[in-house]
Design an enzyme around this catalytic site. Sequence first.
Site, PDB file in Angstrom:
ATOM      1  CB  CYS A 135      -1.991  -2.693   5.488  1.00 36.04           C
ATOM      2  SG  CYS A 135      -3.662  -2.012   5.276  1.00 36.04           S
ATOM      3  CE  LYS A 169      -3.706  -4.563   1.156  1.00 30.90           C
ATOM      4  NZ  LYS A 169      -4.262  -3.734   2.219  1.00 30.90           N
ATOM      5  CG  ASP A 211      -1.814  -1.250   1.279  1.00 31.19           C
ATOM      6  OD1 ASP A 211      -1.874  -2.002   0.290  1.00 31.19           O
ATOM      7  OD2 ASP A 211      -2.420  -1.478   2.334  1.00 31.19           O
TER       8      ASP A 211
END
Length: 183
Positions: free
Chosen positions: A116, A83, A20
């Site tokens: 994450c 995602k 990310d």
Amino acid sequence: MINRDEILLDASQSALLLIDIQEKFRPGTHGMEGVIDCAQILARAALRLGIPVLISEQYPKALGPTVAEIRQWLPDNQAYHGKMTFSSMACEPFRLALRATGRKQVVVAGVETHVCVLQTALGLPEDTQAFVIADAVASRKPSDRDAALRRMERQGVNILTTEMVVFEWLRVAGTPEFKELQA
């Protein structure tokens, strides 16, 4: 007796996960520019050494793509796994892509450390070793980053730095790869 070769990173057994590292995280994430710099180094080294690079993007429609500084080093056919889950391992295409590599050492960099990155590292398959790169992860608040690194380490995740990773992957000075990557 500990076999030192089993606790050092091995390029032939490693995969790099970039989690990310997206444009919308840039303004509010403490240390984001350092993450981008380190992720570029890791990506370049991984590609030069034949190490698979897997990339996740959290809700890219809203948060944008992986930053251009990283994309510039990646091949045109690089897969970017969008995602909605926090753990990249909960994203089936990403999980299957990692499994398909057959690699047992997983190097993790990205944002946010306490969400994450942490959930991905702690969600890796049991037959893999997790290596989170301290200078290549960030959170909006430094205290969240630091707490997440401590928690991961207590759970058996190896905490390294970018330079440690690259030199463990290289193992030997004087090679063409070393000469190219040492800078």
